[in-house]
Structure formats: structure tokens, C-alpha cells
Write an enzyme that holds these catalytic residues in place. Structure first.
Site: not given
Lengths: 612, 204
Positions: A16, A78, A177, A199
Site C-alpha cells: 500500500d 503521491k 485500494e 476510503d
């Protein structure tokens, strides 16, 4: 011979790669497990720092560097993955990214004396995770599954895959994810039903609705926002604190990287504590001065209401696209640290009219799911299969700048579409195709993916040429384009100019550059891996020596085996994995007869047990 | 599907070679791919069952340790499987696909030409929309009535289509397909009208 059982056991790990924290997990027999790093922590903060001597620091250690040497450190990289400089102007106002000049198509950030592309920075995080995994598992790790936000576009996915390649990892699959989270929860769960996964991570928000049926996880629809997460909440608290400090101390700290990073850490602490206490105090000490501010949960909630509300629109759209009503949703799964906020939980509960699952740690659930997917790919997990979708429609720019959609969003991937192109002018030998991703009518309002140049068309009158182009979105959500001449059936060459991100050549060069650095790590991992194999074969041989099969061998054979075991034990403590491997091979060779005897004994035993 | 297996050369393999179990290149016809007869009204429950079963056989996840060639066929096959399922489970997309496979031209239909029997309806709808745009709220009920009428028309059309579907599935007569195509065009026109009547202009 004993080696057979150890072959094909190369570990595939699940990673992850998060905005705030990253984790690596693996399948420990039948259960996914997060790997603990050398510092005893499962979470590796996605922070990278380059010391003045060139040493690379990643994770918890880099968090301190972020405060002491902010100009040499970077976090939340990211947010920059697969994006152009014009996309990140908002980010640049809020995050201390230092962008190098000449970053038009690929962003370069400055860290100390050098510049790095976002995939290179991510690769440094991946290398740390890989190292943690190799040390914990005592084996080489070269293959992985990496998770990405479901709403990531093609360029962001490619950038993630590039990061893996630069880190020396073969990325077997990119998994969304929320889907990974459903896999982690799906183990031994209900046989069929509708699952919603909400999420809210550090920097991205995803919602996915899945249908579960006999181990098949079919994503019905997904939606999200790649610019929404806990970071936004932190920034809001940070701004208030900076203003307070300015009016209390008469000092504007916003230009001091060190002060801002310290304050950021302090507001994050307060935010996290607010999930469990009705009132907390932000405590910030700076050069002998102290700033204290009480924040009630009520005030906090009024500050973040709009952020929480921004997640609800995508949820409703997602339900509509999936063709389900809130009543039809059987399970809701929460993922991401920000879902610990009570206000987020109650908003989700109200919207879906179901009490969300919180049994698994929301920070770990994605990595656990990635490990399950790794297990599926390596064949250790059977009966479970993930059918995911593409989050955004794929289209081609037509005459007049209008988009013709060829693969619609929420199509199950792999998905494909074929289009035939022709020439518009006599004697034209190439056709340029502009591919975009998004839902808007005009090409300029969508995300430009790439320009594909179909070259080498035989010159002929306009409209005569027939080039069949096949657009295929693979299981990673990444576009592949092939073309052939419909008249000759011959493959047509396609030149790809990605709009954002690295070309293959650039990635290759980065892989080259990182190999020098990688040698030491690689050797250590090889030695560790060889020792694990040695342990296994020594143990197996020891066990065999206590059976009848051992007695059936000749004295000479027994001596050979004992010698080989001794030599392997000697090689074991060397730092040369070739030597260890060579001795393993010798032992393996001389135990052939022993293994055969054991097999025969086993067969005899089995035959005795049956009624023939 | 090719007459011989690419891997072992044994003759006439199906999806997987009976001899060496290697995955073969996929069939391109959607119905052939699902191994069901070409039909306008296939059994959707059965289609879903086949989709899941084929996913379990063909998905790239199951081929990550196989040869590059089999990986490629797996990717190709799964893309066709997903494309086919998307088309076959949707009544309009499925009908257009069958029409095309049966040699009918299904290019973009012009929605500008008003079917004669709808002329008056369309005229009234446009009037009502125009009045609303001018701020005449009295036209609102008219619009709602129009929308309800169009919805009823579409329901009737759908029932008609279902009958034609069953007819073609039983006898495969080309005339039935021609009728289906005409009904489908009309349905598309009415769907556009419903959309138009649903996007009521805001109060000025």
C-alpha cells in the site's frame, strides 16, 4: 530432491503506497499479515529525506528530518504522481514542494542538491518496504502488487508502475485500494451481497460498490476525488494555528519550513486525539515560546463539514451508476485513517443506512488486501477473484475537439474497443490520434492521455486507408494500443507520446542509475534468501535421517550426505550467497537416493492402508 | 478458433486444448464466445452464470505464472468476455449487435426527422417548453402530462419489442429483424423526448 518443495516459493508481497503512510504485507500461509519494519513499526511514513552526504532516509527517521531539514525532505509525493506542473498549482500553495525549472511534462522536485521525479521518490519508499520485507521474510522479494486509488487515471497508474520498476520490483498488478480492502474483509465472509467501500485516505477519496458472489468480487461502480483527504483537514487546522500565532506572537511563521512542519505535526496530533476525546489542545513550542489552543470536537466538525460533504456526492453518483439503493447495500467497509473521525463515520452510516465495518485497522486493510491479491496471482489463494472496473471513460478527440467515448467508465477490465481510422488528405502517410480520459464533452476539458501516431501508411487517395486501432485497458487499468492495416492485415507501428509522465527510455535510465545503489541491498537479500533455503534443506535432511529410509542407504551414501551437510553449515556463515547456493545444490544432489527411499516408504505405507 | 493447438499442434482444440490444456485464441463472436445460440432475448441469469464461470477460467490473474503467449490470450479473451457481457446483458446494445451480425445497417440514426404520427406531440412539447422558458408556469402540468404519455409509449414499445424478440428467437426471420430495427429507432426517438421533457427549464 528436497528442494522441490521450496521451489516456486518466491514471495509476492502486497504494497500500500499511501500518501501519508506506506505498508507492505504478505500471505502467511492462509492469512494476510502486515510486515513490521526494522524500527518496529508497521507504518512507514511516506517521507523521504536525502542527507548532505547523499544518504537516503525513509519513513519514521525521515519524519524528524522533515522538521530539521525541510529543504532536503519531501512528503505526500503521491499527490504529484502522473501529473503536470499546471495540475498541481493548488498543491503548491499548501505543500512545501520545491519544483525544479523545466518540469512541464514531468515534475521534478528539488531535494538538497539533486532533483527527483515523483516516481523516483516513490521508488525510494518502495525500496524501504522491500528491504523491510526481505529482512522479515529472509528471502529475496522481487515481485509485488501495489495498490492505487480507484480513481487514479492512466498517467497516475503508469507513474506508480514506473516507481515499482525503478525500485527493482516487478509489479504484477496494480489493484484499486477500495477493492483491495474488500478482499481483505471478504475472507471467510458472506457468500453473496453488495458491499460499499468508503476510503478516505491522506490525500485521496474513493468509493466503490461491489457485488460479492461465491468468491468473485465484481466492482459495479467506482467514483472519487484524487484531491481530497486527511491532508486537507490538516491544512485547515494548520492555517488557523498559523494565523493565531501571527496575532499572538506578532510573527509570521508560514515562510519557515521548520516551523510549519513542527506545527503540522502538532495539529495532526491534536486531530488524531479528537477522534477519541471531546476536546484537545494544540501544543506548539517554538524557540522558547508556547502556543496553546483548545479545540472542541464541535469546532473541529464545523471546520471540516464541507470536506466530509464533498465525499457524499461521489457516493450518491456511485450508487446510481451501480444501480443500487442504500437499502440494497449489505455491508459498508471503512478504509483510511480519516475514517476514524466520528463525524465521517456517522455521515457514512446515515448515507448508506448501515453500520460500517471497523474490525480491521483502517490503516492496514488496504495492504492486507494487496497481500491477498498477491496470493491470488501466485496461486496460493484460490477461489477468490477480483473483477474491477475502469474509473474514467476513454475517448478519442474527433474533428472540432469533441470527444467520442470508446470505453465507458465502470466497464469491467480488461476492456477493449476497436476503431477504424482513415486519412483525410491524398497521399497522407500518418494519422494522429489524441486519446483522453474523462466524462466531459470536449477534449480540452478532459485529461489528455497520449497522442498515438499511426505511421507508415501507404500513400493513397484520401479516405482509402483503413487502419484498425485496438484500445485495450488491461487488468491494471492501463491503456495499451495496437494498430493494423485492415487491407494487408499487417501490424502498424504506433508511436506513443504520453502527455504526462516518463517515457520508457527515461524509466530505463532511472533503473540503470538505481542499480549501482541497489547492489549492496541486493546482496544482503540474496544471502538472507540462500540461508532460508539452507535452513529448510538441512532441517528436511535431519528429519529424513531419523527414518527407515536413512537406514536403507549404503554407508558410502550416508557419508556423502553427512559431508555435504557439514560443508553447507560452513558456507552458511559466509556472506557469499553463491557459495551457500552451491552447497545447497551439492546436498540436494547427494540426497536423491534418500528422498526416493522416503517416497517408496511413503507409498508402501499408503498401500498397506488401503484394502486392495 | 484455430483448427490446431498453437502449443502442441493437436487438432481442433476448443477454448483450452484437450491435449495440453493450453489456452487458445478467443472466438470473436459474442454469442459463440459464451457458447449460446444467437438470440435477442437470451436467458440473463444463465448469461451471468456463464460470465462468472468463464471469468474463473480466463482472467489474467490466473495466468501470471503461465507463458507470455498464454498471458496474452488470457488478456485478449477476458477483454472479449467483458465486452461481450456488457453488450449481451443490455437489451439495446444486444439488439444492435445482433442486427449488425445479421447484416443490418445500424449506423447513427437521425433523430431530427419526426415520425409523422408523433408530429403533433412533439409540436406541443416544444410549445410547452418554450412557454416555461418564458416564465409561464401554467405550462408545467402540460409538460408532466407529455412526459407521462411518452413513458407509456415507451412501455408499450418495450412490450412490442419483447414479442418480436421471442418471434425472432423462435424462427430467425429477416422480416422480424427489420421490424425490430424500426421499433428500436422509434424507441430511441421517444427516449430523447422523455429526456427533453425531463430537463425542465428553471423558473426565470
Amino acid at each position: 530432491m528436497f528442494q522441490i518443495e521450496f521451489e516456486n516459493q518466491e514471495k509476492v508481497v502486497g504494497i500500500d503506497l499511501g500518501t501519508t503512510n506506506s505498508l507492505v504485507a504478505w500471505m502467511n500461509l492462509t492469512k494476510p499479515e502486515v510486515i513490521v519494519g526494522e524500527d518496529g513499526d508497521k507504518l512507514v511514513p511516506s517521507v523521504v529525506s536525502i542527507a548532505s552526504d547523499g544518504q537516503i532516509i525513509v519513513g519514521n527517521a525521515a519524519r524528524q528530518e522533515l522538521i530539521d531539514h525541510p529543504e532536503r525532505s519531501i512528503y505526500s509525493v503521491k499527490r504529484l504522481m502522473g501529473r503536470g506542473v499546471e495540475d498541481v498549482q493548488e498543491e503548491l500553495k499548501l505543500f512545501p514542494f520545491r519544483i525544479a525549472a523545466g518540469s512541464e511534462s514531468v515534475i521534478r522536485v528539488v531535494l538538497g542538491e539533486k532533483t527527483f521525479t515523483p516516481p523516483e521518490v516513490s521508488a525510494l519508499i518502495l525500496r524501504q518496504l522491500r528491504k523491510n520485507a526481505e529482512e522479515a521474510l529472509g528471502a529475496t522479494v522481487s515481485k509485488c502488487v501495489i495498490t492505487v486509488p480507484a480513481y487514479f487515471n492512466d498517467a497516475q497508474r503508469q507513474a506508480t508502475r514506473d516507481a515499482g520498476r525503478i525500485a527493482g520490483l516487478e509489479v504484477l498488478r496494480l489493484v484499486n485500494e477500495p477493492t483491495a480492502a474488500a478482499l481483505a474483509y471478504g475472507l471467510d465472509k458472506r457468500k453473496e451481497g453488495i458491499i460499499a467501500v468508503y476510503d478516505l485516505g491522506g490525500g485521496t477519496f474513493d468509493i466503490s460498490i461491489l457485488k460479492l458472489q461465491d468468491g468473485i468480487f465484481e466492482v459495479l461502480a467506482t467514483n472519487g476525488d484524487t484531491h481530497l483527504g486527511g491532508d486537507d483537514i490538516d491544512n485547515r487546522l494548520l492555517r488557523i494555528a498559523l494565523e493565531d500565532v501571527k496575532s499572538e506572537w506578532g510573527e509570521d511563521l508560514s515562510a519557515s519550513g521548520e516551523a510549519v512542519q513542527t506545527l503540522r505535526r502538532d495539529v495532526i496530533r491534536a486531530k488524531e486525539a479528537l477522534s477519541f476525546a471531546p476536546v484537545v489542545t494544540i501544543e506548539f513550542d517554538w524557540h522558547g515560546k508556547a502556543y496553546r489552543r483548545e479545540i472542541t470536537r464541535e469546532l473541529f466538525e464545523s471546520l471540516i463539514t464541507d470536506i466530509v460533504d464533498r465525499t457524499l456526492g461521489p457516493c450518491r453518483d456511485c450508487m446510481r451508476d451501480a444501480g443500487v439503493t442504500p437499502e440494497q447495500i449489505d455491508e459498508v467497509v471503512l478504509v483510511g485513517g480519516s475514517t476514524r473521525i466520528p463525524m465521517v463515520r456517522s455521515a457514512v452510516e446515515v448515507l448508506f443506512r448501515a453500520k460500517p465495518h471497523t474490525e480491521l485497522n483502517p490503516d492496514e486493510v488496504v495492504a492486507l488486501g494487496a497481500a491477498v491479491q498477491a496470493g491470488i496471482l501466485s496461486g496460493t489463494v484460490e477461489n477468490q477473484l477480483l473483477l474491477d472496473v475502469t474509473p474514467l471513460s476513454l475517448g478519442i478527440e474527433m474533428y472540432g475537439g469533441v470527444v467520442s467515448k470508446i470505453i465507458h467508465r465502470n466497464s469491467t477490465i480488461p476492456a477493449s474497443a476497436g476503431e477504424t481510422f482513415t486519412t483525410g488528405v491524398d497521399g497522407q502517410t500518418n494519422v494522429l490520434i489524441h486519446v483522453v480520459q474523462g466524462e466531459r464533452e470536449l477534449a480540452k476539458d478532459n485529461r489528455s492521455l497520449a497522442r498515438f501516431d499511426l505511421k507508415g501508411i501507404d500513400p493513397m487517395p484520401a479516405g482509402y486507408a483503413r487502419v484498425e486501432v485496438r484500445f485495450l485497458i488491461d487488468a491494471n487499468g492501463i491503456l495499451n494500443v495496437t494498430a493494423r492495416d485492415a487491407r494487408t492485415g499487417k501490424e502498424q507501428s504506433v508511436d506513443v507520446k504520453p502527455s504526462y509522465g516518463l517515457t520508457d527510455e527515461q524509466v530505463e535510465a532511472m533503473i540503470e542509475a538505481s542499480i549501482d545503489h541497489a547492489e549492496d541491498d541486493y546482496n544482503a537479500a540474496q544471502v538472507a534468501g540462500a540461508r532460508v533455503d539452507a535452513d529448510a534443506i538441512l532441517a528436511a535432511t535431519d528429519k529424513a535421517k531419523r527414518t527407515d529410509a536413512w537406514v536403507e542407504l549404503s554407508d558410502e551414501e550416508r557419508q556423502k550426505i553427512t559431508d555435504a551437510m557439514n560443508r553447507l553449515q560452513l558456507a552458511y556463515h559466509s556472506d557469499d550467497h553463491h557459495l551457500i547456493q552451491a552447497q545447497i545444490d551439492v546436498l540436494n544432489e547427494v540426497t536423491h537416493a534418500l528422498a526416493e527411499n522416503m517416497m517408496n516408504t511413503a507409498v508402501r505405507g499408503a498401500l498397506k492402508g488401503t484394502h486392495v | 478458433m484455430s483448427p490446431t493447438c498453437w502449443n502442441c499442434g493437436k487438432p481442433a482444440p476448443s477454448r483450452f486444448c484437450a491435449e495440453c490444456r493450453a489456452l487458445q485464441p478467443p472466438a470473436s463472436d459474442y454469442f459463440a464466445f459464451f457458447e449460446i445460440p444467437r438470440a435477442l432475448a437470451p436467458d440473463l441469469k444463465d448469461l451471468e452464470k456463464r460470465f462468472y464461470a468463464l471469468s474463473r477460467q480466463l482472467h489474467p490473474d490466473l495466468f501470471s505464472r503461465k507463458s507470455a503467449r498464454e498471458q496474452e490470450y488470457s488478456l485478449e479473451s477476458t477483454a472479449i468476455l467483458n465486452d461481450a457481457y456488457r453488450v449481451l446483458k443490455d437489451p439495446v446494445a444486444r439488439t444492435l449487435y445482433v442486427l449488425k451480425q445479421e447484416g443490418f445497417d445500424v449506423g447513427e440514426q437521425s433523430t431530427k426527422d419526426v415520425p409523422p404520427e408523433l408530429l403533433e406531440e412533439v409540436f406541443e412539447l416544444n410549445m410547452a417548453l418554450e412557454e416555461l422558458r418564458m416564465g409561464d408556469e401554467d405550462a408545467r402540468p402540460q409538460l408532466e402530462a407529455a412526459r407521462a404519455r411518452f413513458r407509456k409509449m415507451r412501455d408499450e414499445l418495450d412490450a412490442d419489442l419483447q414479442r418480436q424478440f421471442a418471434g425472432w428467437d423462435a424462427s430467425q426471420r429477416a422480416e422480424t429483424l427489420a421490424a425490430v430495427r424500426a421499433l428500436l429507432n422509434r424507441r430511441k426517438y421517444i427516449t430523447n423526448l422523455i429526456d427533453k421533457a425531463s430537463h425542465v427549464p428553471d423558473r426565470v
